[in-house]
Design a protein around this motif. Structure first.
Motif, PDB file in Angstrom:
ATOM      1  N   THR A  38     -16.357 -17.211  46.818  1.00  0.00           N
ATOM      2  CA  THR A  38     -17.110 -16.345  47.728  1.00  0.00           C
ATOM      3  C   THR A  38     -18.583 -16.234  47.333  1.00  0.00           C
ATOM      4  OG1 THR A  38     -16.516 -14.385  46.427  1.00  0.00           O
ATOM      5  CG2 THR A  38     -15.071 -14.984  48.274  1.00  0.00           C
ATOM      6  N   LYS A  39     -19.087 -17.196  46.584  1.00  0.00           N
ATOM      7  CA  LYS A  39     -20.460 -17.125  46.098  1.00  0.00           C
ATOM      8  C   LYS A  39     -21.494 -17.161  47.226  1.00  0.00           C
ATOM      9  CE  LYS A  39     -19.384 -19.337  41.651  1.00  0.00           C
ATOM     10  NZ  LYS A  39     -19.616 -20.532  40.794  1.00  0.00           N
ATOM     11  N   GLN A  87     -21.020 -15.782  50.206  1.00  0.00           N
ATOM     12  CA  GLN A  87     -20.792 -14.702  51.160  1.00  0.00           C
ATOM     13  C   GLN A  87     -22.019 -13.801  51.252  1.00  0.00           C
ATOM     14  OE1 GLN A  87     -17.471 -12.163  50.234  1.00  0.00           O
ATOM     15  NE2 GLN A  87     -17.260 -11.467  52.362  1.00  0.00           N
ATOM     16  N   SER A 138     -16.732 -25.677  50.791  1.00  0.00           N
ATOM     17  CA  SER A 138     -15.654 -25.451  49.832  1.00  0.00           C
ATOM     18  C   SER A 138     -14.531 -26.464  49.991  1.00  0.00           C
ATOM     19  CB  SER A 138     -15.103 -24.034  50.002  1.00  0.00           C
ATOM     20  OG  SER A 138     -14.045 -23.790  49.116  1.00  0.00           O
ATOM     21  N   ASP A 196     -22.997 -18.355  54.998  1.00  0.00           N
ATOM     22  CA  ASP A 196     -21.603 -18.057  55.336  1.00  0.00           C
ATOM     23  C   ASP A 196     -21.009 -19.079  56.308  1.00  0.00           C
ATOM     24  OD1 ASP A 196     -20.600 -16.013  53.856  1.00  0.00           O
ATOM     25  OD2 ASP A 196     -21.233 -14.422  55.191  1.00  0.00           O
TER      26      ASP A 196
END
Length: 530
Positions: A267-268, A270, A258, A251
């Motif tokens: 959001t892969k 997260q 990104s 995270d």
């Protein structure tokens, strides 16, 4: 166990910080295994024997060796301060006069003007005339100091050509190497740095260490708490010693990745871990275990060679009188100890110990794996970047070993030392003879012999306790991601080829295309990325 904080403090003092950083990086896993401080210690039969320096050394050695295979929970706190630079000057406890000007021949006049300006300001604050009788003594003192300074300067100047001319020792020390002396502006900058950065900043880490299970955790954090600003950041770290993997909390890197590289990330990452394999298969079999063995062998040899005079018992209540003072919250955790052992080294002994450590460590590794210490083919920095083999685990280890060898040779030939510096370590035991904490103090003094200013100071307190099954290793993370696995982690070795293929298909950011075109493994596999 010596955590990252402990290692930084131990490996960053003085002129030797380069080689110690190299060794620290090389031994990330090994240093975690210097671990458990909860070893039980036998009690001495008599008070006289118990208090002997030889007993202090032996007791501490026993604890440090037993710690290596025991599990524990730890909490470390690192504090940085530089207030001693301006406290000495403000309280007149410094041993040297301070420079007042940029040029030695202007010192006396500048010192006089600064002193008189300070007296004028005092008079204005008290709403009095500077010529009032109240200030006669101070005005006379400033005038006499000026004449004394001028006479000393002329004597010092004449002394350059006639050694028989005598110069007052304090002025001799001031005018010699004048450009290296501390100035009032330096003191003011040190005060500002202390008040607005160092005092509000605190660095901590906590976690567990389980060598038999082959794992360790660390929750590293930094906090900044000023009157109108509170912020903090943390990084969970999970170390799998058995498989040679390190996991970082993904995270924390997702936004940067990104924005710069993977514009399809979303959001892969997260609530995911990022798995980093330390060995890509290019290192010799059993290398990691040999690194740890060599590390411990070098530690034991350097400890055995340490003079007994470096060790002694100290009373807990004496901690409050240490100068500079210990951080208040660290001191409060140290005072309840039943027994404290102190080890103090002057810098020359400390440097000799570090040199011996590197020689033993390097010697064992080079004898066991001669292929890792072969002289590499000479190439420029650009050629090194372009070399497809430059980023393998084996290549990186070879570079680190070469740097250690170069640093050993450099220190052996230069033999640089720093005056008036000490390296102090304190170890606290409870009534059962268990080692509950250790404290390290490192004074990062200026390495110039002409500048005897007291530099930044690092205080590290590391406390140890039994592992509680009720406590989470990472209190800030969800319970289902406390331990990394295939479902909650991103394998960097699998992710990187997928990202490269994404670029090869014509996608990606401009920054990413520039970066990947510079990497040799990308060109070797795909050619160029357009």
């Amino acid at each position: 166990m010596k955590t990252v904080h402990h290692t930084i403090a131990q490996r960053l003092p003085f002129k030797t910080k380069n080689n110690l950083l190299i060794t620290s990086a090389f031994l990330t896993g090994a240093l975690l295994l210097t671990g458990c401080q909860s070893a039980s210690l036998g009690q001495s039969n008599t008070a006289a024997v118990k208090q002997a320096p030889s007993m202090a050394k032996k007791t501490l050695e026993t604890a440090l060796q037993k710690q290596r295979r025991q599990s524990f929970s730890y909490h470390s706190n690192l504090e940085i301060g530089n207030n001693q630079q301006f406290i000495d000057a403000d309280t007149n406890t410094g041993t040297e006069k301070m420079a007042a000007s940029d040029y030695v021949d202007e010192h006396c006049e500048e010192a006089h003007d600064q002193a008189y300006a300070a007296l004028i300001l005092q008079a204005e604050q008290q709403k009095k005339d500077i010529l009032a009788v109240d200030y006669d003594t101070k005005r006379d003192s400033i005038r006499q100091s000026y004449f004394e300074c001028v006479d000393a300067y002329h004597a010092w100047d004449d002394h350059q050509y006639d050694s028989d001319v005598k110069v007052a020792p304090d002025y001799q020390a001031l005018f010699d190497n004048y450009e290296d002396k501390q100035r009032p502006l330096d003191r003011k900058k040190a005060q500002l740095l202390d008040e607005y950065l160092l005092k509000p900043l605190s660095i901590d880490s906590q976690g567990i260490y389980q060598p038999m299970a082959g794992k360790a955790t660390m929750l590293a954090s930094a906090q900044y708490q000023a009157r109108n600003h509170h912020s903090s950041i943390n990084q969970p770290i999970y170390m799998d010693f058995k498989n040679g993997d390190i996991y970082l909390w993904a995270d924390n890197f997702a936004i940067l990745n990104s924005e710069l590289l993977d514009d399809k990330l979303g959001t892969k990452w997260q609530n995911k871990w990022l798995k980093i394999a330390i060995d890509d298969g290019t290192l010799p079999k059993g290398f990691g275990g040999e690194v740890i063995k060599s590390h411990f062998a070098a530690l034991d040899a350097t400890y055995d060679a340490a003079p007994v005079s470096q060790f002694n018992y100290v009373a807990p209540d004496s901690l409050a009188s240490l100068s500079p003072k210990l951080p208040a919250h660290q001191l409060s955790a140290m005072l309840p100890s039943d027994q404290i052992i102190r080890r103090v080294q002057n810098f020359e002994d400390y440097q000799t110990s570090q040199q011996k450590y590197m020689q033993i460590f390097y010697g064992r590794i080079s004898e066991k794996y001669p292929e890792l210490v072969q002289e590499p083919e000479p190439m420029t920095a650009f050629e090194s970047i372009q070399n497809p083999k430059a980023f393998t685990s084996k290549s990186i280890v070879q570079k680190i070993l070469a740097m250690i060898k170069d640093q050993m040779h450099e220190e052996a030939t230069t033999g640089e030392t720093v005056a008036n510096t000490e390296v102090q370590e304190l170890y606290g035991f409870d009534k059962r003879g268990q080692l509950k904490w250790e404290h390290l103090r490192r004074q990062l003094d200026n390495t110039s012999e002409a500048n005897n200013n007291k530099g930044m100071r690092i205080d590290v307190l590391q406390q140890y306790s039994a592992i509680s099954t009720k406590d989470l290793a990472f209190p800030n993370l969800p319970s289902n991601v406390q331990t990394p696995n295939t479902s909650n982690s991103i394998d960097l070795r699998k992710y990187a080829p997928e990202l490269l293929q994404y670029y090869q298909d014509g996608n990606g950011t401009a920054v990413g295309k520039m970066v990947f075109n510079m990497l040799p493994m990308v060109r070797e596999r795909f050619g160029s990325v357009e």
